[in-house]
Motif scaffolding. Structure first.
Motif, short mmCIF file in Angstrom:
data_model
loop_
_atom_site.label_atom_id
_atom_site.label_comp_id
_atom_site.label_asym_id
_atom_site.label_seq_id
_atom_site.Cartn_x
_atom_site.Cartn_y
_atom_site.Cartn_z
N GLY A 183 0.70 -1.15 -0.27
CA GLY A 183 0.60 -0.36 -0.13
C GLY A 183 1.25 1.39 -0.02
O GLY A 183 0.47 2.38 -0.50
N GLY A 184 1.66 0.91 0.32
CA GLY A 184 2.86 2.28 0.86
C GLY A 184 2.19 3.55 1.31
O GLY A 184 1.94 3.16 2.14
N GLY A 185 2.63 5.12 1.14
CA GLY A 185 2.20 6.00 1.46
C GLY A 185 2.80 6.30 2.86
O GLY A 185 4.77 6.29 2.86
N VAL A 186 2.79 7.40 3.46
CA VAL A 186 3.55 8.35 4.28
C VAL A 186 3.05 8.32 5.43
O VAL A 186 1.72 8.61 5.82
N ALA A 187 3.99 8.26 6.58
CA ALA A 187 3.36 8.29 8.25
C ALA A 187 4.12 9.75 8.21
O ALA A 187 5.41 10.17 8.12
N ILE A 188 3.68 10.23 9.12
CA ILE A 188 3.91 11.61 10.28
C ILE A 188 3.97 11.49 11.86
O ILE A 188 2.80 11.56 12.14
N THR A 189 5.41 11.28 11.98
CA THR A 189 4.79 11.30 13.71
C THR A 189 5.20 12.36 13.98
O THR A 189 6.39 13.08 13.28
N TYR A 190 4.97 13.22 15.28
CA TYR A 190 4.86 14.10 15.81
C TYR A 190 4.73 14.19 17.88
O TYR A 190 4.11 12.51 17.83
N ARG A 191 5.23 14.54 18.59
CA ARG A 191 5.26 14.43 19.78
C ARG A 191 4.41 16.06 20.58
O ARG A 191 3.89 16.73 20.17
N ARG A 192 2.80 14.80 21.09
CA ARG A 192 1.92 16.09 21.48
C ARG A 192 1.55 15.90 22.90
O ARG A 192 2.05 14.89 23.71
N LEU A 223 -3.03 17.40 15.63
CA LEU A 223 -2.81 18.15 14.50
C LEU A 223 -3.93 17.40 12.92
O LEU A 223 -2.84 15.58 13.62
N THR A 224 -3.96 17.95 11.91
CA THR A 224 -4.35 17.69 11.34
C THR A 224 -3.70 17.19 9.94
O THR A 224 -2.14 17.44 10.53
N ALA A 225 -3.64 16.80 9.44
CA ALA A 225 -2.29 16.11 8.86
C ALA A 225 -2.24 17.44 8.00
O ALA A 225 -0.66 17.43 7.27
N THR A 226 -2.59 17.80 7.01
CA THR A 226 -2.52 18.95 6.37
C THR A 226 -1.62 20.19 7.59
O THR A 226 -1.18 20.70 6.62
N GLN A 227 -2.25 20.03 9.68
CA GLN A 227 -1.26 21.02 9.87
C GLN A 227 0.17 20.14 9.51
O GLN A 227 1.09 21.19 9.90
N LEU A 228 -0.50 19.44 9.54
CA LEU A 228 1.64 18.77 10.03
C LEU A 228 2.31 18.26 9.24
O LEU A 228 3.33 18.91 8.81
#
Length: 279
Positions: free
Chosen positions: A75-84, A91-96
């Motif tokens: 499937g692939g794709g991209v993951a965005i990780t961050y510390r909340r 945060l939304t995907a757009t904000q990230l």
């Protein structure tokens, strides 16, 4: 915040942004008995050591930024990780994606940290890097010795977390001043402390297990307002006098001494965050 705070008698553990409004005073004032509160594992946080502190904050800020990683598999794709931080809205995907492209600046947090360190020293607070007396604490304020102790790895969480922690402890200092002098036990200032699940969770930490009703109110005020980075300097100006009640002084940059210290009768501490310890 990412930690907890407690009071049990004498140890408090965990706008205009310039300290000029606090009035004139020596850079580093403290009562002679403050030296007895420092232990061999404590190191005074002097102005000359702040460069290393800010380098450590730089590294923490780098680790805190959102990161994009490829997801393996068909499937692939991209993951965005961050510390909340606790209590923050996800945060939304757009904000990230926007933060990945344009990393957040922590200039305001750095200004607050610098101003608070200067203001606290001017008031006679001894700033120390060392393991808090209270197990699991991230920072602590000891009113009877005017020592604010910060765990050495606290800066590893970055400028945002560190600024909130220092703001939290500075609120406790103002609470002490409102009782009559810097070395008094803190008392509530009447700050807003709206009920929230996050606040309830923070005060359920084991370091608050023996806190009195008044001590819990003091902690509620600090937790409910430590995100207001413009607040603590205003409170210090309003309630504290530079060097008030202090005897003796030492030049900035000198260690306050070491040796066995007597644990104060009460304390406020900020518990360390859950999860992996800061690197």
């Amino acid at each position: 915040m990412d930690g907890v705070a407690t009071i049990t008698g004498t140890l408090l553990v965990l706008a205009p942004l310039l300290a000029a409004g606090l009035g004139p005073g020596r850079t580093w004032l403290r009562q002679a008995s403050a030296a007895t509160a420092l232990r061999p594992q404590d190191a005074a946080l002097t102005p000359s050591q702040e460069l290393q502190l800010f380098r450590q904050l730089d590294q923490g800020d780098q680790r805190s930024r959102p990161r994009m990683t490829s997801i393996p598999g068909p499937g692939g794709g991209v993951a965005i990780t961050y510390r909340r931080e606790p209590g923050e809205t996800p945060l939304t995907a757009t904000q990230l994606r926007r933060l990945v492209a344009n990393p957040q600046s922590y200039e305001k947090e750095r200004v607050v940290i610098t101003a608070l360190l200067q203001a606290l020293r001017r008031l006679g607070v001894t700033l120390v890097l060392g393991p808090p007396r209270k197990s699991g604490a991230l920072a602590e304020w000891e009113p009877k010795t005017a020592v604010l102790r910060i765990r050495p790895d606290a800066a590893n969480r970055g400028s945002r977390s560190f600024a909130r922690m220092l703001n939290h402890e500075a609120i406790h200092v103002a609470q002490s001043c409102s009782s009559g002098r810097l070395r008094s036990m803190p008392k509530p200032l009447g700050l807003p402390r709206p009920a929230s699940a996050v606040l309830d969770r923070q005060l359920s930490h084991r370091v608050y297990a023996s806190a009195s009703p008044t001590e819990r109110i003091v902690e509620q005020e600090a937790y409910a307002n430590h995100n207001r980075l413009d607040l603590s300097l205003q409170l210090l100006r309003r309630h504290c006098r530079p060097g008030a009640g202090q005897t003796g002084s030492s030049e900035s940059g000198k260690r306050a001494g070491s040796g066995p210290g007597r644990l104060p009768l009460s304390h406020l501490s900020i518990p360390a965050p859950a999860g992996p310890p800061p690197r």
